[in-house]
Design an enzyme around this catalytic site. Structure first.
Site, PDB file in Angstrom:
ATOM      1  N   HIS A   1      39.361  34.350  44.517  1.00 20.32           N
ATOM      2  CA  HIS A   1      39.507  35.208  45.697  1.00 20.32           C
ATOM      3  C   HIS A   1      38.184  35.847  46.086  1.00 20.32           C
ATOM      4  O   HIS A   1      37.329  36.139  45.244  1.00 20.32           O
ATOM      5  CB  HIS A   1      40.598  36.265  45.491  1.00 20.32           C
ATOM      6  CG  HIS A   1      40.367  37.248  44.388  1.00 20.32           C
ATOM      7  ND1 HIS A   1      39.702  38.433  44.584  1.00 20.32           N
ATOM      8  CD2 HIS A   1      40.736  37.230  43.082  1.00 20.32           C
ATOM      9  CE1 HIS A   1      39.683  39.112  43.446  1.00 20.32           C
ATOM     10  NE2 HIS A   1      40.294  38.410  42.522  1.00 20.32           N
TER      11      HIS A   1
ATOM     12  N   ASP B   1      37.878  38.767  47.975  1.00 17.87           N
ATOM     13  CA  ASP B   1      37.885  40.215  48.192  1.00 17.87           C
ATOM     14  C   ASP B   1      37.645  40.974  46.897  1.00 17.87           C
ATOM     15  O   ASP B   1      37.839  40.449  45.795  1.00 17.87           O
ATOM     16  CB  ASP B   1      39.207  40.669  48.822  1.00 17.87           C
ATOM     17  CG  ASP B   1      40.396  40.468  47.895  1.00 17.87           C
ATOM     18  OD1 ASP B   1      40.492  39.390  47.259  1.00 17.87           O
ATOM     19  OD2 ASP B   1      41.247  41.383  47.793  1.00 17.87           O
TER      20      ASP B   1
ATOM     21  N   ASP C   1      34.916  40.429  39.703  1.00 21.83           N
ATOM     22  CA  ASP C   1      36.308  40.132  40.053  1.00 21.83           C
ATOM     23  C   ASP C   1      36.405  39.999  41.570  1.00 21.83           C
ATOM     24  O   ASP C   1      36.581  40.999  42.267  1.00 21.83           O
ATOM     25  CB  ASP C   1      37.210  41.252  39.534  1.00 21.83           C
ATOM     26  CG  ASP C   1      38.686  41.019  39.783  1.00 21.83           C
ATOM     27  OD1 ASP C   1      39.059  39.890  40.135  1.00 21.83           O
ATOM     28  OD2 ASP C   1      39.464  41.979  39.631  1.00 21.83           O
TER      29      ASP C   1
ATOM     30  N   GLU D   1      43.579  39.055  47.574  1.00 21.77           N
ATOM     31  CA  GLU D   1      44.257  38.974  46.288  1.00 21.77           C
ATOM     32  C   GLU D   1      44.475  40.352  45.695  1.00 21.77           C
ATOM     33  O   GLU D   1      45.524  40.640  45.109  1.00 21.77           O
ATOM     34  CB  GLU D   1      43.442  38.101  45.324  1.00 21.77           C
ATOM     35  CG  GLU D   1      44.168  37.727  44.038  1.00 21.77           C
ATOM     36  CD  GLU D   1      43.962  38.724  42.892  1.00 21.77           C
ATOM     37  OE1 GLU D   1      44.596  38.563  41.842  1.00 21.77           O
ATOM     38  OE2 GLU D   1      43.149  39.676  43.061  1.00 21.77           O
ATOM     39  N   GLU D   2      43.469  41.224  45.857  1.00 19.37           N
ATOM     40  CA  GLU D   2      43.554  42.552  45.248  1.00 19.37           C
ATOM     41  C   GLU D   2      44.642  43.419  45.881  1.00 19.37           C
ATOM     42  O   GLU D   2      45.095  44.384  45.281  1.00 19.37           O
ATOM     43  CB  GLU D   2      42.204  43.266  45.354  1.00 19.37           C
ATOM     44  CG  GLU D   2      41.065  42.590  44.592  1.00 19.37           C
ATOM     45  CD  GLU D   2      41.232  42.638  43.083  1.00 19.37           C
ATOM     46  OE1 GLU D   2      42.275  43.133  42.606  1.00 19.37           O
ATOM     47  OE2 GLU D   2      40.325  42.169  42.380  1.00 19.37           O
TER      48      GLU D   2
END
Length: 420
Positions: A91, A93, A154, A188-189
Site C-alpha cells: 500500500h 498510504d 509501513d 490500507e491504513e
C-alpha cells in the site's frame, strides 16, 4: 552481514526507499469512512511515481485506476506463459495518527547497538527493542526519520522491495518466472484498501502482501475486526438547576469506557489475545459517541465482545436514565480459515523463504492487511515481512539487511512458482 548489504540490487533498493518515504501520501480515516477514495489527493503523487516507474521497466497494461490503484503485469519468461500467475501487493498510504509530511530519513550505517537520539529528541533504545539490539550485534544499516514524523516503512519498504524485485527480474532474464501481477493500493491504513480493488484486471488466483515487520515473519492469520459506534443520548438542562433533570451523555460515555475490561486493551495484550480499543469520544451533554475497535482471533470470541459492548452500554444508559445505541461494522476477518484451504500458496512461500536463507516464523498479525480483505474475496493472500519496525510512530525504523532479504524472498518466490 557484509554479503547481504552488498547484494547487487542493494543500492537501487536504498535509493527507492529514501525517495518514496519523502513523498507525502498520508491517508485520512475520517474521509475514507465517508466512502471517498482515495481519502487524500496526495496519494495520487505516489501512484503517479509508481506508474511511471512500472512503465519504464516495461511492464504490460500499466495503469492507475479512478480510485488510485496502480496496476502492472510482468509478462512470463519465454516458455513459461502457461504457468499460473500470482500477484504482489503493497500500500502507498501512511497512517494519519502520526504525520508523514516532510519526512527526512536518516541512514545509520554500521549501527553499533547504542541508543539513538534523533534530532527531535526521540530515543530508540535497544534495551527495550530486541530487534534493534539484534541490528546492533550484526552492525546492520538502519534507517529512521528525524523523529518529527513517522518514517513510512509501513508500507513503502514493501513498495520498494516489490519494485526492486521487478527490476531485478527484468535485468536478469535468465531467471525464469511466470506472469507476475502487482497492485499498489491506497487507503490500507484506513481499512478501506480493498474497497475498490480492480478485480476485473486481476487474473491471478493467489496473491501475497508485502506488508509485514521483522525478518522471517510469515503471516497466515490475523484478527477478526469490527468497529463499534456507541451513541449515548442524554438530556441537557441548565447546570444550576440540573438536579434530578439532567442526563449527561458525556458522563455516560466516560462511564462506558471506564467499565471496559482493563486487562483486554491493546496496551495489556499480545499474541493471540484480543482486545477492546476505545479510539475516540465526541459529543456533548445531549449526545456523545464512543468509537471503539474490537479485535479477536476467533468468531466466538468476537461475538462475545460485541455482546459485552452492548451489555455495558445498556447498563450505563440505564444507570444514568439515558439511552444507548450500538452499531457494529465489520472491517475484516481472520484469513486463516481460507488460507488453510489453500496450503500450496503458503507452501510455495515457505520454500521461497528457505531458498533465500530465511527461517519462516509463523506469527499472528495483530491487525490486518489488504490481504485479509482480498482473502475474504476468494484470493488467498498471506503476508511477507518487510524489515520495518515500530510502525505508526516517530520511533519507526527499518533494517536495511532485512529489506534486502525480503527482496531475495520475492525473487525466490518467482522462481518457486516456475519450478512448481
Amino acid at each position: 552481514m557484509s554479503d547481504i548489504l552488498e547484494k547487487i540490487y542493494a543500492p537501487a533498493l536504498m535509493e527507492r526507499f529514501l525517495r518514496y518515504v519523502k513523498i507525502w501520501s498520508e491517508s485520512c480515516g475520517e474521509t475514507a469512512d465517508k466512502n471517498i477514495m482515495p481519502s487524500t489527493t496526495r496519494q495520487w503523487d505516489m501512484a503517479a511515481t509508481l506508474k511511471s516507474e512500472l512503465e519504464a521497466l516495461g511492464l504490460s497494461d500499466v495503469q492507475t485506476t479512478a480510485f488510485c490503484y496502480t496496476y502492472g503485469r510482468l509478462e512470463a519468461s519465454k516458455g513459461m506463459e502457461g504457468l499460473p500467475s500470482f500477484c504482489l501487493l503493497s500500500h502507498i498510504d501512511t497512517v494519519d495518527e502520526v504525520t508523514g509530511e516532510n519526512v527526512k530519513p536518516i541512514v545509520h550505517e554500521n549501527y553499533d547497538g547504542k541508543p539513538i537520539t534523533l534530532p527531535y529528541g526521540n530515543i530508540l533504545d535497544p534495551e527495550s527493542d530486541p530487534a534493534l539490539a539484534q541490528a546492533g550485534l550484526i552492525r546492520d544499516t538502519i534507517i529512521t526519520s528525524d523523529g518529527n514524523t513517522l518514517l513510512g516503512a509501513d508500507d513503502k519498504a514493501g513498495v520498494s522491495e516489490i519494485m526492486t524485485m521487478l527490476e531485478y527480474l527484468v535485468v536478469h532474464p535468465e531467471i525464469k518466472h511466470g506472469t507476475i501481477e502487482v497492485i499498489f493500493s491506497p487507503d490500507e491504513e484506513t481499512g478501506h484498501g480493498m474497497d475498490h480493488v480492480p478485480l476485473e484486471l486481476l487474473k491471478s488466483k493467489s496473491a501475497y502482501t508485502v506488508d509485514g515487520g521483522n525478518l522471517g515473519e510469515l503471516e497466515t492469520e490475523c484478527f477478526n475486526a469490527f468497529k463499534s459506534d456507541v451513541t449515548f443520548t442524554g438530556k441537557a438542562t441548565h447546570t444550576g438547576s440540573a438536579r434530578a433533570s439532567m442526563v449527561n451523555a458525556v458522563c455516560m460515555a466516560s462511564a462506558f469506557v471506564a467499565n471496559l475490561p482493563r486487562h483486554e486493551m491493546p496496551e495489556t495484550t499480545d499474541g493471540h489475545q484480543g482486545f477492546f480499543a476505545p479510539m475516540q469520544i465526541d459529543g456533548s451533554i445531549e449526545k456523545s459517541t464512543v468509537n471503539l475497535l474490537l479485535r479477536d482471533f476467533t468468531d466466538d470470541g468476537m461475538e462475545e465482545r460485541k455482546k459485552l459492548v452492548e451489555e455495558i452500554a445498556a447498563s450505563v444508559a440505564h444507570s444514568f436514565g439515558g439511552k444507548a445505541e450500538v452499531r457494529h461494522t465489520q472491517q475484516y476477518l481472520n484469513m486463516k480459515k481460507v488460507l488453510d484451504q489453500h496450503p500450496d500458496v503458503v507452501k510455495k512461500l515457505e520454500k521461497a523463504y528457505l531458498s533465500a536463507g530465511v527461517k519462516p516464523e509463523y506469527t499472528p498479525i495483530r491487525g490486518g492487511t489488504d490481504g485479509s480483505r482480498l482473502t475474504e474475496m476468494g484470493i488467498p493472500t498471506p503476508n511477507i515481512f518487510t524489515g520495518g519496525h515500530n510502525f505508526h510512530s516517530r520511533s519507526e525504523w527499518a533494517s536495511f539487511s532485512q529489506m534486502i532479504q525480503a527482496v531475495e524472498v520475492l525473487i525466490q518466490l518467482a522462481s518457486q512458482w516456475a519450478k512448481d
